[in-house]
Design a protein around this motif. Structure first.
Motif, PDB file in Angstrom:
ATOM      1  N   GLU A  24       0.816  -1.307   0.062  1.00  0.00           N
ATOM      2  CA  GLU A  24       0.102   0.023  -0.060  1.00  0.00           C
ATOM      3  C   GLU A  24       0.879   1.258   0.098  1.00  0.00           C
ATOM      4  O   GLU A  24       0.823   2.481   0.897  1.00  0.00           O
ATOM      5  CB  GLU A  24      -0.813  -0.051   1.173  1.00  0.00           C
ATOM      6  N   ILE A  25       1.998   1.238  -1.002  1.00  0.00           N
ATOM      7  CA  ILE A  25       2.668   2.563  -1.073  1.00  0.00           C
ATOM      8  C   ILE A  25       2.657   2.811  -2.738  1.00  0.00           C
ATOM      9  O   ILE A  25       2.436   1.957  -3.305  1.00  0.00           O
ATOM     10  CB  ILE A  25       4.180   2.560  -0.638  1.00  0.00           C
ATOM     11  N   PRO A  26       2.824   4.133  -2.958  1.00  0.00           N
ATOM     12  CA  PRO A  26       2.807   4.642  -4.256  1.00  0.00           C
ATOM     13  C   PRO A  26       4.026   4.144  -5.085  1.00  0.00           C
ATOM     14  O   PRO A  26       5.055   4.310  -4.479  1.00  0.00           O
ATOM     15  CB  PRO A  26       2.577   6.017  -4.215  1.00  0.00           C
ATOM     16  N   CYS A  27       3.831   3.782  -6.427  1.00  0.00           N
ATOM     17  CA  CYS A  27       4.931   3.568  -7.124  1.00  0.00           C
ATOM     18  C   CYS A  27       5.092   4.812  -8.026  1.00  0.00           C
ATOM     19  O   CYS A  27       4.270   5.429  -8.470  1.00  0.00           O
ATOM     20  CB  CYS A  27       4.440   2.654  -8.375  1.00  0.00           C
ATOM     21  N   VAL A  28       6.368   5.379  -7.910  1.00  0.00           N
ATOM     22  CA  VAL A  28       7.008   6.368  -8.974  1.00  0.00           C
ATOM     23  C   VAL A  28       7.770   5.631  -9.823  1.00  0.00           C
ATOM     24  O   VAL A  28       8.771   5.306  -9.764  1.00  0.00           O
ATOM     25  CB  VAL A  28       7.826   7.295  -7.709  1.00  0.00           C
ATOM     26  N   ASP A  29       7.124   5.958 -11.154  1.00  0.00           N
ATOM     27  CA  ASP A  29       7.715   5.031 -12.254  1.00  0.00           C
ATOM     28  C   ASP A  29       8.508   6.328 -13.070  1.00  0.00           C
ATOM     29  O   ASP A  29       7.678   6.995 -13.781  1.00  0.00           O
ATOM     30  CB  ASP A  29       6.378   4.487 -13.042  1.00  0.00           C
ATOM     31  N   MET A  30       9.628   6.240 -13.178  1.00  0.00           N
ATOM     32  CA  MET A  30      10.312   7.269 -13.903  1.00  0.00           C
ATOM     33  C   MET A  30      10.199   7.436 -15.484  1.00  0.00           C
ATOM     34  O   MET A  30      10.016   8.465 -16.024  1.00  0.00           O
ATOM     35  CB  MET A  30      12.093   7.017 -13.659  1.00  0.00           C
ATOM     36  N   GLY A  31      10.270   6.326 -15.924  1.00  0.00           N
ATOM     37  CA  GLY A  31      10.115   6.065 -17.580  1.00  0.00           C
ATOM     38  C   GLY A  31       8.712   6.747 -17.791  1.00  0.00           C
ATOM     39  O   GLY A  31       8.555   7.077 -18.858  1.00  0.00           O
ATOM     40  N   GLN A  32       7.653   6.288 -17.231  1.00  0.00           N
ATOM     41  CA  GLN A  32       6.298   6.860 -17.377  1.00  0.00           C
ATOM     42  C   GLN A  32       6.118   8.373 -17.344  1.00  0.00           C
ATOM     43  O   GLN A  32       5.568   8.929 -18.045  1.00  0.00           O
ATOM     44  CB  GLN A  32       5.412   5.785 -16.487  1.00  0.00           C
ATOM     45  N   ILE A  33       6.791   8.844 -16.320  1.00  0.00           N
ATOM     46  CA  ILE A  33       6.676  10.119 -15.917  1.00  0.00           C
ATOM     47  C   ILE A  33       7.557  10.711 -17.150  1.00  0.00           C
ATOM     48  O   ILE A  33       6.846  12.045 -17.585  1.00  0.00           O
ATOM     49  CB  ILE A  33       7.441  10.506 -14.570  1.00  0.00           C
ATOM     50  N   LEU A  34       8.878  10.328 -17.582  1.00  0.00           N
ATOM     51  CA  LEU A  34       9.319  10.886 -18.587  1.00  0.00           C
ATOM     52  C   LEU A  34       8.399  10.889 -19.935  1.00  0.00           C
ATOM     53  O   LEU A  34       8.255  11.972 -20.497  1.00  0.00           O
ATOM     54  CB  LEU A  34      10.789  10.511 -19.013  1.00  0.00           C
ATOM     55  N   ARG A  35       7.613   9.834 -20.331  1.00  0.00           N
ATOM     56  CA  ARG A  35       6.958   9.364 -21.400  1.00  0.00           C
ATOM     57  C   ARG A  35       5.784  10.539 -21.382  1.00  0.00           C
ATOM     58  O   ARG A  35       5.303  11.052 -22.393  1.00  0.00           O
ATOM     59  CB  ARG A  35       6.408   7.964 -21.628  1.00  0.00           C
ATOM     60  N   ARG A  36       5.122  10.826 -20.351  1.00  0.00           N
ATOM     61  CA  ARG A  36       4.011  11.543 -20.037  1.00  0.00           C
ATOM     62  C   ARG A  36       4.689  12.946 -20.428  1.00  0.00           C
ATOM     63  O   ARG A  36       3.811  13.676 -20.925  1.00  0.00           O
ATOM     64  CB  ARG A  36       3.438  11.362 -18.741  1.00  0.00           C
ATOM     65  N   ALA A  37       5.713  13.287 -19.816  1.00  0.00           N
ATOM     66  CA  ALA A  37       6.069  14.723 -20.033  1.00  0.00           C
ATOM     67  C   ALA A  37       6.349  14.893 -21.282  1.00  0.00           C
ATOM     68  O   ALA A  37       6.193  15.997 -21.800  1.00  0.00           O
ATOM     69  CB  ALA A  37       7.354  14.816 -19.141  1.00  0.00           C
TER      70      ALA A  37
END
Ligand code: AMP
Length: 184
Positions: free
Chosen positions: A25-38
């Protein structure tokens, strides 16, 4: 619990991150996804990162650290988080420790999904992302060996490295990880 998950392209980081974040029950911080969204939304960070992501090269550290800092200051991650895709270089690992010290936090485990190159290639080819062509995947595996594998030598002596055989089926891999996390 504060965790990072490491491994080559196709090692199963995303799959394991999802299972572990659900269970803990902790959030995932997905760097690749964040970059692709940006990149898709054309933000300043996205424009700077795009030429590197397109070629399978690592995005420069100074572009990423500011983003990680901002993300770790958001309220939903105050009780724990799992970083997927960060750190990816020994420099980033060190920089993350400095950032966490500043935030009064501490990384517990860097979970390394240990998978052979052949398996990385086969699994990556099964995905259908725009940056998953054989040539780019080969380059990403090469970059993984050159830049990410040295991270293991950073975490190992600090007692933070959890080396897990990632060739097994996903359920067994997550069980192997949880066995250690829950035992602590
Ligand atoms: P991933 O989805 O995690 O494989 O990331 C896709 C791409 O984003 C990589 O090939 C890199 O270009 C970039 N990237 C993701 N995380 C990082 C990082 N920690 N440092 C530098 N570049 C990154």
């Amino acid at each position: 619990m504060k965790l990072a998950i490491l491994g080559g392209p196709g090692a199963g980081k995303g799959t394991q991150a999802k299972i572990l974040c659900g269970y803990l029950e902790i959030p995932c911080v997905d760097m690749g996804q964040i970059l692709r969204r940006a990149i898709a939304s054309g933000t300043e960070l996205g424009r700077q990162a795009e030429p590197y992501v397109e070629k399978g090269e690592l995005v420069p550290d100074e572009i990423l650290i500011q983003f990680v800092r901002d993300r770790l200051l958001e309220p939903d991650v105050s009780n724990g988080w799992l970083l997927d895709g960060y750190p990816r270089t020994a420099f980033q690992a060190e920089e993350l420790d400095f950032l966490l010290e500043d935030l009064g936090q501490k990384l517990r485990w860097a979970i390394y999904l240990n998978v052979s190159d052949d398996v990385l290639m086969t699994r990556s080819l099964k995905r259908s992302r725009a940056d998953d062509t054989p040539q780019i995947i080969r380059r990403r595996i090469e970059v993984f060996h050159q830049r990410t594998v040295p991270i293991l030598e950073y975490y190992e002596p600090r007692g933070h490295l959890l080396d897990i055989n990632g060739d097994h089926p996903p359920e067994q891999v997550s069980q192997d990880i949880l066995d250690v996390l829950v035992r602590q």
